[in-house]
Write an enzyme that holds these catalytic residues in place. Structure first.
Site, PDB file in Angstrom:
ATOM      1  N   GLY A   1       5.196 -30.625  38.420  1.00 16.09           N
ATOM      2  CA  GLY A   1       5.237 -31.514  37.260  1.00 16.09           C
ATOM      3  C   GLY A   1       5.747 -32.916  37.562  1.00 16.09           C
ATOM      4  O   GLY A   1       6.349 -33.552  36.705  1.00 16.09           O
TER       5      GLY A   1
ATOM      6  N   LEU B   1     -10.485 -25.529  30.827  1.00 14.07           N
ATOM      7  CA  LEU B   1     -10.477 -25.410  29.355  1.00 14.07           C
ATOM      8  C   LEU B   1     -11.914 -25.310  28.842  1.00 14.07           C
ATOM      9  O   LEU B   1     -12.822 -25.945  29.386  1.00 14.07           O
ATOM     10  CB  LEU B   1      -9.774 -26.636  28.758  1.00 14.07           C
ATOM     11  CG  LEU B   1      -8.289 -26.763  29.137  1.00 14.07           C
ATOM     12  CD1 LEU B   1      -7.755 -28.140  28.788  1.00 14.07           C
ATOM     13  CD2 LEU B   1      -7.457 -25.671  28.465  1.00 14.07           C
TER      14      LEU B   1
ATOM     15  N   HIS C   1      -6.599 -36.953  37.875  1.00 16.85           N
ATOM     16  CA  HIS C   1      -7.310 -36.241  38.941  1.00 16.85           C
ATOM     17  C   HIS C   1      -7.140 -37.022  40.246  1.00 16.85           C
ATOM     18  O   HIS C   1      -7.301 -38.245  40.256  1.00 16.85           O
ATOM     19  CB  HIS C   1      -8.795 -36.117  38.581  1.00 16.85           C
ATOM     20  CG  HIS C   1      -9.566 -35.348  39.601  1.00 16.85           C
ATOM     21  ND1 HIS C   1      -9.444 -33.984  39.747  1.00 16.85           N
ATOM     22  CD2 HIS C   1     -10.434 -35.750  40.565  1.00 16.85           C
ATOM     23  CE1 HIS C   1     -10.213 -33.577  40.742  1.00 16.85           C
ATOM     24  NE2 HIS C   1     -10.826 -34.633  41.254  1.00 16.85           N
TER      25      HIS C   1
ATOM     26  N   LEU D   1     -15.898 -30.444  33.745  1.00 18.83           N
ATOM     27  CA  LEU D   1     -14.681 -30.539  34.565  1.00 18.83           C
ATOM     28  C   LEU D   1     -14.565 -31.918  35.222  1.00 18.83           C
ATOM     29  O   LEU D   1     -15.516 -32.400  35.847  1.00 18.83           O
ATOM     30  CB  LEU D   1     -14.713 -29.452  35.646  1.00 18.83           C
ATOM     31  CG  LEU D   1     -13.474 -29.381  36.535  1.00 18.83           C
ATOM     32  CD1 LEU D   1     -12.272 -28.863  35.747  1.00 18.83           C
ATOM     33  CD2 LEU D   1     -13.735 -28.487  37.743  1.00 18.83           C
TER      34      LEU D   1
END
Ligand code: GRF
Length: 198
Positions: A13, A94, A110, A145
C-alpha cells in the site's frame, strides 16, 4: 465539497500511503476507508495505525464468484459512504457490473506507459522489448483491464543496467508523485492530464 475517497489495496500500500499523506489541508479529498481483499496487507495495518477506517473482504470464500465478492465489497464500502474509489495495487479483476456502477468515479495506477503493457510483469516486458523509456499511468477504470481515459503519466529513461527490480523501484517512486498529483485534480473534478518526467 470534499470528496470521500475509498482506497483499495492488496499489498504494502505504498501508493495508498502517498495518497493519504497528500490528503490534508485544502486537498479536495479525504480517505474515508482503506479496503483490502487480504487481511495481511501491510496497507491495512498502516491505515489502522493512522486511525483510518479499514475493511477486509477476503475473496477466497467466494471461489471465483466475482459478482458475489463485489457485492460484499460494496456492502463493506457503503458503510463509509465514499464518493469515489482509488485502486492502489488492488490485485483482483473487477466485473463490468462494478466498474459501470463507479464509472467516472474510480481511478487506478498501473506501472507502465499505457496503452503499453496492460496486465502483469510490466517492467520485465519493457526491458525485454528494448524500450528506452518506461513509467506509470493513472487512468479511469472501465470494464476493460488497464484501460480507460488516461489522467496522467510519469516517465523515466531506462538505464542500461536496469533489472526488473531496479526499474520497478524507480517507477514506484514516480508513482508516489503521479498518483497524488492526479487525485488532487480528479477530486476537484479536473480531468486535465498530469505529465511528469522522472
Ligand atoms: C504498484 O506498482 C502499482 O502500480 C501496481 O501495484 C503496485 C502496488 O504497490 N498496480 P503498492 O502496494 O502501492 O506499494
Amino acid at each position: 465539497m470534499t470528496k470521500r475517497v475509498a482506497i483499495f489495496v492488496s499489498g504494502g500500500g505504498s501508493n495508498m500511503r502517498a495518497l493519504v499523506e497528500d490528503m490534508t489541508g485544502d486537498h479536495p479529498g479525504r480517505a474515508c476507508v482503506v479496503l483490502s481483499n487480504n487481511a495481511d496487507a501491510g496497507g491495512i495495518a498502516w491505515a489502522k495505525a493512522r486511525g483510518i477506517a479499514t475493511e477486509v473482504v477476503d475473496h477466497r470464500p467466494f471461489q471465483g464468484d466475482r459478482t458475489a465478492f463485489e457485492g460484499a465489497l460494496s456492502a463493506a464500502m457503503a458503510r463509509h459512504r465514499p464518493d469515489m474509489i482509488c485502486l492502489a495495487g488492488f490485485m483482483r479483476k473487477l466485473t463490468g457490473g462494478f466498474t459501470d456502477q463507479w464509472a467516472g468515479r474510480m481511478i487506478n495506477i498501473h506501472p507502465s506507459l499505457l496503452p503499453k503493457y496492460k496486465g502483469l510483469h510490466t517492467h520485465s516486458r519493457a526491458l525485454d522489448a528494448g524500450d528506452t523509456i518506461h513509467g506509470c499511468t493513472v487512468h479511469e477504470v472501465t470494464a476493460a483491464l488497464d484501460d480507460g481515459p488516461i489522467l496522467g503519466q510519469a516517465q523515466l529513461s531506462i538505464n542500461a543496467d536496469d533489472t526488473p527490480q531496479t526499474l520497478a523501484a524507480r517507477v514506484l517512486t514516480l508513482e508516489h508523485q503521479l498518483y497524488p498529483a492526479v487525485l488532487r485534480r480528479f477530486a476537484a473534478d479536473d480531468r486535465t492530464p498530469v505529465f511528469l518526467q522522472g
